[in-house]
Design an enzyme around this catalytic site. Structure first.
Site, short mmCIF file in Angstrom:
data_model
loop_
_atom_site.label_atom_id
_atom_site.label_comp_id
_atom_site.label_asym_id
_atom_site.label_seq_id
_atom_site.Cartn_x
_atom_site.Cartn_y
_atom_site.Cartn_z
N LYS A 282 0.95 -1.08 -0.06
CA LYS A 282 0.03 0.10 -0.07
C LYS A 282 0.95 1.15 -0.06
O LYS A 282 2.03 1.13 0.49
CB LYS A 282 -0.97 -0.21 1.24
N1 GLU Z 1 -7.15 -0.38 -3.40
C1 GLU Z 1 -8.07 -1.32 -3.30
C2 GLU Z 1 -8.07 -2.42 -2.35
O1 GLU Z 1 -7.78 -2.07 -1.11
C3 GLU Z 1 -7.63 -1.94 -4.89
C4 GLU Z 1 -6.07 -2.53 -4.73
C5 GLU Z 1 -5.72 -3.09 -6.10
O2 GLU Z 1 -6.49 -2.94 -6.94
O3 GLU Z 1 -4.37 -3.21 -6.38
O4 GLU Z 1 -8.44 -3.38 -2.29
#
Ligand code: GLU
Length: 421
Positions: free
Chosen positions: A111
């Site tokens: 993240k």
């Molecule tokens: N931000 C989204 C999540 O928390 C998508 C992450 C992604 O598609 O890599 O799952």
């Protein structure tokens, strides 16, 4: 689950660690390996200087945390929000590892984020922040290293700038470095609505499990952004009466069910659901406490906590957001037999279609919307069946079962690879 301190002094990272500890105890994992799974493999913290439109300079903190690579490259979103800090990003990165493992994607978890309130800056300023942040984390991202995607405060335009910045520095176009891109740049059909589609599928599966017909169910959705707005629409399409929705400015309620399409059109025009004429205004914090069948928290972490959990009246909670329940809230809801579909399952639709987007970019071959949606459904329902089967055989909540599956898959990959050196 053993919880060590009251909610007010705890962060999402404490909740993430509680969940890992519970899974580790159930799976009897040795302490050294629990430490290995509890810590990020790589963390980077960067200063992101911005030249403002008026010529002045401001500096923001940005992060990218790569929690685990055992099953493949790291994967996860980038968040632009004032509350972003290293511990929040660590928690979100860990949850991505479990989410990807649970729905069997060949990824680890990551993240990123920048501590900025994007609403206070011009589009040009946000573009400069995005490009500078991307160039600061450039050495650690890439199609086979770590693939960013949108999260709170970022969208397909942010992903286009990230892809362009990475591509310019590589000297050629690299579509597979980010997902959640505009369709014109290799974004996947169906990506924009994928998280919400998965949330609605999980709500339907949970209703079916409790023997409640969709037409006899009501729902409240917290957050009317990328996840909550489409989720409300899909729930309404399934026949559920969506009686309340909220955003950061307030909430609206209509006992007989909201016309979600009309409300979405209103919100698109006014930038908020507040003031929508065909509903009554209610205080935003009351939405979580309504007597509804399904509650979908689709905003941020920790919204249901020790101080409000006892007033929550929903029968089912489907976690559209990551980490919306504190550990204490989670165990109190379990004691009351509230069915909680955990985030790593409920909101996995987004990263599933991100994976499809990455595969399409690597194949340079575009899939039809039907293909994307049927494969998304197959994966979501496959994961639901695996989690409910695990719960039947080994007990606990759906989160306990989902975590046991996810953690043991990551550990299995780690053990097969061995520890270097
Ligand atoms: N931000 C989204 C999540 O928390 C998508 C992450 C992604 O598609 O890599 O799952």
């Amino acid at each position: 689950m053993t919880v060590t301190a009251p909610d007010a002094t705890r962060s999402p990272l404490d909740d993430a660690h509680d969940q890992l500890r519970a899974a580790a105890t159930a799976l009897d994992i040795e302490p050294g390996l629990v430490d290995l799974l509890g810590q990020a493999r790589r963390e980077i913290s960067v200063g992101v200087p911005l030249r403002r439109d008026d010529g002045s300079v401001e500096v923001f903190r940005g992060y990218r945390v790569q929690h685990n690579f055992s099953r493949g490259p790291a994967k996860g979103g980038v968040r632009f929000a004032p509350s972003v800090d290293l511990d929040e990003v660590r928690a979100l990165a860990m949850w991505m590892t479990w989410k990807c493992a649970l729905v069997d994607l060949p990824y680890g978890g990551a993240k990123g984020g920048v501590a900025i309130d994007p609403r206070q800056y011009s589009i040009e300023e946000i573009e400069r922040v995005t490009r500078r942040y991307t160039s600061e984390i450039l050495p650690v991202i890439g199609p086979d290293r770590d693939i960013p995607a949108p999260d709170i405060g970022t969208d397909e335009r942010t992903m286009a700038w990230m892809m362009d910045t990475f591509s310019v520095s590589s000297g050629y176009t690299v579509q597979s470095v980010v997902t959640g891109k505009p369709i014109a740049l290799g974004g996947s059909l169906g990506r924009a609505t994928s998280t919400s589609r998965g949330v609605a599928l999980m709500a339907s599966a949970a209703l079916e499990r409790l023997g409640i017909a969709p037409a006899a169910a009501t729902a409240a959705v917290q957050g009317f952004g990328k996840v909550g707005s489409y989720a409300a629409g899909f729930l309404a399409d399934a026949g559920v009466h969506v009686v309340a929705v909220s955003d950061q400015y307030g909430a609206v309620y209509r006992e007989g069910g909201l016309d979600v399409a009309a409300l979405s059109a209103y919100a698109a025009e006014h930038g908020t659901v507040v003031g929508y004429p065909d509903a009554d205004p209610i205080p935003a914090e009351e939405l979580l406490l309504l007597r509804v069948t399904v509650l979908v928290p689709a905003a941020v972490e920790g919204v249901i906590h020790v101080d409000n959990v006892d007033q929550v009246q929903a029968r089912i909670i489907v976690e559209g957001a990551n980490g919306p329940l504190s550990s204490i809230a989670d165990s109190r809801l379990a004691d009351r037999d509230v069915l909680v579909v955990p985030d790593i399952l409920a909101n996995a639709g987004g990263v599933i279609v991100s994976y499809f987007e990455w595969v399409q970019a690597k194949q340079t071959y575009r899939w039809s919307l039907d293909t994307v949606e049927s494969r998304l459904e197959e994966r979501m329902l496959g994961a639901w069946n695996a989690v409910t089967a695990e719960q039947r055989s080994a007990g606990g909540t759906l989160r306990d079962a989902a975590m046991r599956i996810a953690v043991s898959r990551v550990l299995d990959a780690h053990r097969n690879r061995g520890l270097y050196p």
